[in-house]
Design a protein around this motif. Structure first.
Motif, short mmCIF file in Angstrom:
data_model
loop_
_atom_site.label_atom_id
_atom_site.label_comp_id
_atom_site.label_asym_id
_atom_site.label_seq_id
_atom_site.Cartn_x
_atom_site.Cartn_y
_atom_site.Cartn_z
N VAL A 204 -45.24 -40.59 -30.89
CA VAL A 204 -45.20 -41.63 -29.85
C VAL A 204 -44.78 -42.94 -30.51
O VAL A 204 -45.33 -43.33 -31.53
CB VAL A 204 -46.58 -41.81 -29.17
N PHE A 205 -43.78 -43.57 -29.93
CA PHE A 205 -43.28 -44.85 -30.45
C PHE A 205 -43.37 -45.87 -29.32
O PHE A 205 -42.74 -45.70 -28.29
CB PHE A 205 -41.83 -44.67 -30.91
N ILE A 206 -44.18 -46.90 -29.52
CA ILE A 206 -44.36 -47.91 -28.47
C ILE A 206 -43.79 -49.24 -28.95
O ILE A 206 -44.11 -49.71 -30.05
CB ILE A 206 -45.86 -48.07 -28.13
N ARG A 207 -42.97 -49.86 -28.13
CA ARG A 207 -42.38 -51.13 -28.50
C ARG A 207 -42.56 -52.15 -27.37
O ARG A 207 -42.24 -51.84 -26.23
CB ARG A 207 -40.89 -50.95 -28.79
N SER A 208 -43.07 -53.33 -27.70
CA SER A 208 -43.23 -54.41 -26.73
C SER A 208 -42.04 -55.35 -26.83
O SER A 208 -41.64 -55.72 -27.94
CB SER A 208 -44.50 -55.21 -27.03
N LEU B 139 -47.40 -60.42 -25.57
CA LEU B 139 -47.03 -59.08 -25.15
C LEU B 139 -48.27 -58.19 -25.30
O LEU B 139 -48.65 -57.85 -26.42
CB LEU B 139 -45.86 -58.56 -25.99
N GLY B 140 -48.89 -57.87 -24.17
CA GLY B 140 -50.20 -57.23 -24.24
C GLY B 140 -50.28 -55.83 -23.67
O GLY B 140 -51.36 -55.26 -23.57
N THR C 185 -51.47 -44.94 -30.78
CA THR C 185 -50.86 -45.67 -31.89
C THR C 185 -50.62 -44.79 -33.10
O THR C 185 -49.62 -44.92 -33.79
CB THR C 185 -51.73 -46.88 -32.29
N LEU C 186 -51.57 -43.88 -33.37
CA LEU C 186 -51.45 -43.09 -34.60
C LEU C 186 -50.77 -41.75 -34.38
O LEU C 186 -50.64 -40.96 -35.31
CB LEU C 186 -52.85 -42.87 -35.21
N GLY D 200 -53.65 -47.98 -26.82
CA GLY D 200 -54.10 -47.92 -28.20
C GLY D 200 -54.34 -46.53 -28.74
O GLY D 200 -54.12 -46.27 -29.91
N ARG E 244 -49.55 -53.03 -24.89
CA ARG E 244 -50.04 -52.06 -25.88
C ARG E 244 -51.54 -51.88 -25.87
O ARG E 244 -52.04 -50.83 -26.29
CB ARG E 244 -49.72 -52.57 -27.29
N VAL E 245 -52.25 -52.94 -25.47
CA VAL E 245 -53.71 -52.89 -25.50
C VAL E 245 -54.21 -51.65 -24.77
O VAL E 245 -55.16 -51.00 -25.21
CB VAL E 245 -54.30 -54.17 -24.85
#
Ligand code: B12
Ligand SMILES: Nc1nc2c(ncn2[C@@H]2O[C@H](COP(=O)(O)OP(=O)(O)OP(=O)(O)O)[C@@H](O)[C@H]2O)c(=O)[nH]1
Ligand SMILES: [Mg+2]
Lengths: 316, 141
Positions: free
Chosen positions: A106-110, A91-92, A101-102, A98, A94-95
């Motif tokens: 923001v909430f990212i889910r793969s 699962l890429g 991320t902090l 980036g 998110r790359v």
């Protein structure tokens, strides 16, 4: 940790765990969902779909930045295909995201498709509800790279963004067939590439045909066609403007609530069908099945028998 | 009800800092995918803070760091601490790459559960993870 309570107050650890349970089919997931469901129905669910490599993740990354600039809290569900052979996945998506991320807003889910066809994972709907309950103003759902008939996202999202790119060649036919009828918003990404003008004209033509075939329907939204260079943040504010306009239209017409309502209704039916199918398979009399194997009973008659046995077995 | 098939192990793979050696992490990602695991790839140039945040959002079971350009004695303990502080200290923390033998006690002390260095057979890594995962599932059932 009381997962339902914690996620309602926005705790990331809890929301992330609830999504995991729902993705895994862990019974704790359904229990949590029951508790949080009354607190859902607020988030704007936005689908981002298009062929593999169109720049969907890059676009999502840029859309997050613009939505944050407008002060909104953003949830992202990024779906990539699982291997049909091993069930594993890389699962890429998110790359490309980036830099967010902090950001605590923001909430990212793969999520892997885990065998589900249609461009989404089975748990996508549930994950949207969790992010909704956590108070994210919108949820961006990136589908897997799709062909023509993988348009489940349309039923899930309030607003569906179709991402095309120059030089699709024959693939444009695929886009035409399935996706053109579905989208609320069309974006030609990689507008810095050769062939952009041609692609723009092709899309324009197809949208024109679509408008003609829909002229008699009550649908008075005409989908905008926009350009973007997602890697350079070009055209992004215009896309968010159009997304906002679509949302406003949905709210003014009452369609926003209607779409959500229909989605939950469909989900209830889908879950019911899945469970019944599982139950029928489990209870199927091996004697009947082996009779079919030996060509003593034909499949139609066998299916009537299996259904009858199943109903009787349940005392109905 | 839950079994390893319905509940694939989720692992986050990342590289920290300026380390651009990508061969090992790519091989590991594919080997784990072939073994039926869900690999969340966050890319290069990550900070311990970013890895900890992503690991929590993704609710992974395992965090794997590939490190070939030194810095591991500083950033791996930091990552372990950040995970603990965020309430995610139960995740398995693995490291691979170029990690001198003499650094291992320090890393283990700091919370790195296992290191796999140059020449490790991916089958051993898969077997190690599968064994750990079966134990986790049993403990959870
Ligand atoms: C190829 C290589 C490069 C390539 C990288 C190409 C690329 N895209 O990856 C290039 C030429 C670009 C390069 C550049 C540099 N390199 Co270089 N490079 C190597 C070399 C020769 C091989 C690395 C490799 O790919 N191995 C093959 C893979 C499969 O092995 P692996 O990564 O170790 O992975 C295995 C295990 O470690 C483990 N594993 C790895 N990660 C993970 C993660 C998890 C979770 C798990 C479970 C397991 C695991 O599983 C894998 C399978 O067994 C090594 C020498 C060496 N012996 O390692 C030097 C080496 C790593 N490089 C080194 C150096 C110094 C550099 C440079 C700084 C300058 C230079 N001298 O060339 C630059 C800068 C790079 C940077 N900014 O990070 C040093 C590092 C010294 C140190 N750490 O103290 C090494 C050790 C060479 C040396 N002996 O001096 N390098
Ligand atoms: N030239 C150009 N390249 C772009 C643009 N947007 C994205 N790309 C590149 O296109 C490639 C694919 O981008 P992704 O965002 O990963 O595409 P995707 O649609 O999410 O891919 P999948 O999820 O694998 O289907 C990357 O190399 C991006 O850098 C753009 O506007 N112009
Ligand atoms: Mg993508």
């Amino acid at each position: 940790m009381d997962v339902a309570k914690e996620l309602l107050s926005g705790t990331i650890l809890a929301g992330a765990r609830a999504i995991r349970w729902l993705d895994d089919g862990d019974p704790r997931g359904a229990r949590t969902l029951a508790e949080i469901f009354p607190h859902t129905g607020n988030a704007h669910i936005i689908g981002i779909t298009g062929p593999p490599g169109a720049g969907k993740s890059t676009l999502v990354n840029a859309l997050i930045s613009e939505q944050r600039r407008r002060g909104r809290r953003v949830g992202v569900i990024a779906i990539d295909p699982s291997s049909p052979f091993t069930g594993g996945a890389i699962l890429g998506d998110r790359v490309r995201m980036g830099k967010h991320t902090l950001d605590p807003d923001v909430f990212i889910r793969s999520i892997g498709t885990r065998g589900q066809a249609g461009g989404l994972a089975r748990s996508t709907h549930d994950a949207c509800l969790i992010l909704d309950a956590m108070g994210y103003d919108l949820v961006l759902v990136e589908t897997v790279g799709v062909g023509q008939d993988e348009i489940d996202v349309v039923a899930l999202a309030h607003t569906t963004v179709i991402v095309g790119v120059p030089g699709l060649g024959d693939e444009i036919q695929a886009v035409k067939a399935g996706l053109m009828e579905a989208g609320d918003l069309f974006v030609i990404n990689k507008a810095d590439r050769d062939g952009y003008e041609d692609t723009y004209r092709q899309f324009e033509l197809m949208l024109h045909l679509r408008a003609e075939s829909k002229a008699l329907s009550s649908d008075d939204w005409s989908p905008p066609l926009l350009r973007a260079v997602a890697v350079k943040d070009e055209g992004i504010a215009e896309i968010v403007d159009a997304i906002d306009q679509h949302k406003a239209m949905l709210q003014n017409t009452g369609e926003f609530g209607l779409r959500s309502a229909q989605r939950e209704r469909e989900q209830a039916l889908t879950l019911t069908c899945t469970e019944i199918m599982r139950s029928i398979r489990q209870s199927a009399d091996p004697a009947i099945l082996s009779a079919v194997e030996k060509r003593e009973i034909d499949p139609y008659s066998a299916s009537q028998l299996l259904i009858k046995n199943w109903q009787e077995g349940r005392g109905t | 009800m839950s079994n390893a098939h319905q509940r694939p192990l989720r692992i986050l793979l990342a590289k920290l800092g300026m380390d651009t050696h990508t061969v090992g992490i790519t091989i590991i990602a594919h080997a784990l995918r072939e073994a039926g695991m869900e690999v969340i790839f966050t890319g290069l140039k990550q900070t311990p803070e970013m890895v900890a945040a992503a690991a929590i959002q993704e609710d992974v079971d395992v965090v794997g760091i590939s490190t070939l350009s030194a810095g591991h004695t500083r950033n791996l303990p930091k990552l372990a601490r950040l995970l603990r502080e965020a309430g995610a200290g139960d995740k398995l923390l693995l490291a691979g790459g170029v990690i001198p033998e003499e650094d291992r006690p320090l890393l283990e002390e700091a919370g790195v559960d296992r290191t796999f260095t140059m020449g490790s057979d991916t089958r051993d890594i898969v077997a190690y993870l599968n064994e750990w995962w079966v134990q986790q599932l049993a403990a959870d059932a």
